[in-house]
Design a protein around this motif. Structure first.
Motif, PDB file in Angstrom:
ATOM      1  N   LYS A 128       0.733  -1.285   0.033  1.00  0.00           N
ATOM      2  CA  LYS A 128      -0.025   0.272   0.024  1.00  0.00           C
ATOM      3  C   LYS A 128       0.935   1.475  -0.107  1.00  0.00           C
ATOM      4  N   MET A 129       1.831   1.439   0.854  1.00  0.00           N
ATOM      5  CA  MET A 129       2.781   2.326   0.947  1.00  0.00           C
ATOM      6  C   MET A 129       3.522   2.665  -0.307  1.00  0.00           C
ATOM      7  N   ILE A 130       3.882   1.626  -0.962  1.00  0.00           N
ATOM      8  CA  ILE A 130       4.807   1.743  -2.183  1.00  0.00           C
ATOM      9  C   ILE A 130       3.742   2.339  -3.404  1.00  0.00           C
ATOM     10  N   GLU A 131       2.401   1.852  -3.346  1.00  0.00           N
ATOM     11  CA  GLU A 131       1.598   2.385  -4.300  1.00  0.00           C
ATOM     12  C   GLU A 131       1.222   3.768  -3.902  1.00  0.00           C
ATOM     13  N   LEU A 132       0.995   4.373  -2.709  1.00  0.00           N
ATOM     14  CA  LEU A 132       0.865   5.475  -2.659  1.00  0.00           C
ATOM     15  C   LEU A 132       1.922   6.467  -2.897  1.00  0.00           C
ATOM     16  N   SER A 133       3.270   5.987  -2.479  1.00  0.00           N
ATOM     17  CA  SER A 133       4.423   6.753  -2.843  1.00  0.00           C
ATOM     18  C   SER A 133       4.754   6.949  -4.252  1.00  0.00           C
ATOM     19  N   SER A 134       4.218   6.007  -4.999  1.00  0.00           N
ATOM     20  CA  SER A 134       4.308   6.177  -6.372  1.00  0.00           C
ATOM     21  C   SER A 134       3.479   7.152  -7.276  1.00  0.00           C
ATOM     22  N   LYS A 135       2.447   7.388  -6.620  1.00  0.00           N
ATOM     23  CA  LYS A 135       1.540   8.492  -6.979  1.00  0.00           C
ATOM     24  C   LYS A 135       1.948  10.043  -6.255  1.00  0.00           C
ATOM     25  N   LEU A 136       2.687   9.770  -5.429  1.00  0.00           N
ATOM     26  CA  LEU A 136       3.048  11.075  -4.775  1.00  0.00           C
ATOM     27  C   LEU A 136       2.976  12.399  -5.646  1.00  0.00           C
ATOM     28  N   PHE A 137       3.862  12.216  -6.718  1.00  0.00           N
ATOM     29  CA  PHE A 137       4.312  13.404  -7.392  1.00  0.00           C
ATOM     30  C   PHE A 137       3.596  13.382  -8.794  1.00  0.00           C
ATOM     31  N   GLU A 138       2.606  12.592  -8.845  1.00  0.00           N
ATOM     32  CA  GLU A 138       1.578  12.582 -10.388  1.00  0.00           C
ATOM     33  C   GLU A 138       0.893  13.712 -10.319  1.00  0.00           C
ATOM     34  N   PRO A 139       0.869  14.372 -11.293  1.00  0.00           N
ATOM     35  CA  PRO A 139      -0.307  15.440 -11.648  1.00  0.00           C
ATOM     36  C   PRO A 139      -1.657  15.051 -11.098  1.00  0.00           C
ATOM     37  N   SER A 140      -2.336  15.714 -10.369  1.00  0.00           N
ATOM     38  CA  SER A 140      -3.962  15.506 -10.511  1.00  0.00           C
ATOM     39  C   SER A 140      -4.850  15.543 -11.697  1.00  0.00           C
ATOM     40  N   GLU A 141      -5.721  14.964 -11.556  1.00  0.00           N
ATOM     41  CA  GLU A 141      -6.545  15.093 -12.857  1.00  0.00           C
ATOM     42  C   GLU A 141      -7.205  16.374 -12.983  1.00  0.00           C
ATOM     43  N   ASP A 142      -7.471  17.208 -12.023  1.00  0.00           N
ATOM     44  CA  ASP A 142      -7.884  18.482 -12.103  1.00  0.00           C
ATOM     45  C   ASP A 142      -7.022  19.523 -12.223  1.00  0.00           C
ATOM     46  N   ASP A 143      -5.642  19.103 -12.100  1.00  0.00           N
ATOM     47  CA  ASP A 143      -4.506  20.150 -12.157  1.00  0.00           C
ATOM     48  C   ASP A 143      -3.900  20.241 -13.518  1.00  0.00           C
ATOM     49  N   ASP A 144      -4.153  21.434 -14.174  1.00  0.00           N
ATOM     50  CA  ASP A 144      -3.726  21.674 -15.618  1.00  0.00           C
ATOM     51  C   ASP A 144      -2.183  21.736 -15.862  1.00  0.00           C
ATOM     52  N   THR A 145      -1.318  21.576 -14.770  1.00  0.00           N
ATOM     53  CA  THR A 145       0.024  21.492 -14.713  1.00  0.00           C
ATOM     54  C   THR A 145       0.551  20.100 -14.809  1.00  0.00           C
ATOM     55  N   LYS A 146       1.659  20.141 -15.513  1.00  0.00           N
ATOM     56  CA  LYS A 146       2.134  18.562 -15.739  1.00  0.00           C
ATOM     57  C   LYS A 146       2.947  18.277 -14.385  1.00  0.00           C
ATOM     58  N   ASP A 147       3.602  19.165 -13.970  1.00  0.00           N
ATOM     59  CA  ASP A 147       4.800  19.017 -12.841  1.00  0.00           C
ATOM     60  C   ASP A 147       3.992  19.303 -11.677  1.00  0.00           C
ATOM     61  N   ASN A 148       4.006  18.476 -10.442  1.00  0.00           N
ATOM     62  CA  ASN A 148       3.257  18.851  -9.256  1.00  0.00           C
ATOM     63  C   ASN A 148       4.309  19.234  -8.269  1.00  0.00           C
ATOM     64  N   VAL A 149       5.467  19.665  -8.549  1.00  0.00           N
ATOM     65  CA  VAL A 149       6.599  20.284  -7.736  1.00  0.00           C
ATOM     66  C   VAL A 149       6.780  21.675  -8.458  1.00  0.00           C
ATOM     67  N   ASN A 150       6.606  22.707  -7.707  1.00  0.00           N
ATOM     68  CA  ASN A 150       6.506  24.112  -8.175  1.00  0.00           C
ATOM     69  C   ASN A 150       7.979  24.785  -7.879  1.00  0.00           C
ATOM     70  N   VAL A 151       8.988  24.080  -8.385  1.00  0.00           N
ATOM     71  CA  VAL A 151      10.424  24.594  -8.384  1.00  0.00           C
ATOM     72  C   VAL A 151      10.579  25.349  -9.444  1.00  0.00           C
TER      73      VAL A 151
END
Length: 120
Positions: free
Chosen positions: A97-120
């Motif tokens: 479960k934790m591997i699955e959750l962590s693998s999705k940690l930085f994926e963009p959300s479906e309602d997010d129009d940006t491709k990158d979830n890290v705002n650096v």
């Protein structure tokens, strides 16, 4: 008595903004690098882990109860082996479960129009 025309909600927002500024000054500014969906997923991981730990504590208490009520050494051994097998199974499942959750940690959300979830 001084009268102000400010709405209580404006004051609440101002207070929250002041609190956020203080947190950033205290070293929490790095959280701004993450998008909202990453923060939410980190929170989900923390909640998952705490739920797992609470369940394991319940198992530990149940083990002690079972050991206190065991009548023979064979029964003690059976209780211990069942406890260990259940712990192995639960830790294995939780790791997945934790591997699955962590693998999705930085994926963009479906309602997010940006491709990158890290705002650096």
């Amino acid at each position: 008595m001084k009268r102000t025309d400010k709405h209580p909600k404006d004051t609440d927002q101002s207070t929250m903004a002041d609190a956020m500024s203080q947190w950033q000054a205290a070293g929490l500014g790095a959280l701004n690098w993450f998008g909202a969906s990453s923060i939410e997923r980190m929170s989900d991981m923390g909640a998952e882990w705490m739920t797992f730990v609470a369940e394991r504590v319940r198992e530990d208490v149940a083990l002690q109860h079972s050991l206190l009520h065991a009548k023979t050494p064979t029964e003690v051994q059976e209780v211990q082996m069942a406890f260990l097998q259940k712990a192995i199974d639960q830790y294995t499942a939780e790791t997945g479960k934790m591997i699955e959750l962590s693998s999705k940690l930085f994926e963009p959300s479906e309602d997010d129009d940006t491709k990158d979830n890290v705002n650096v």
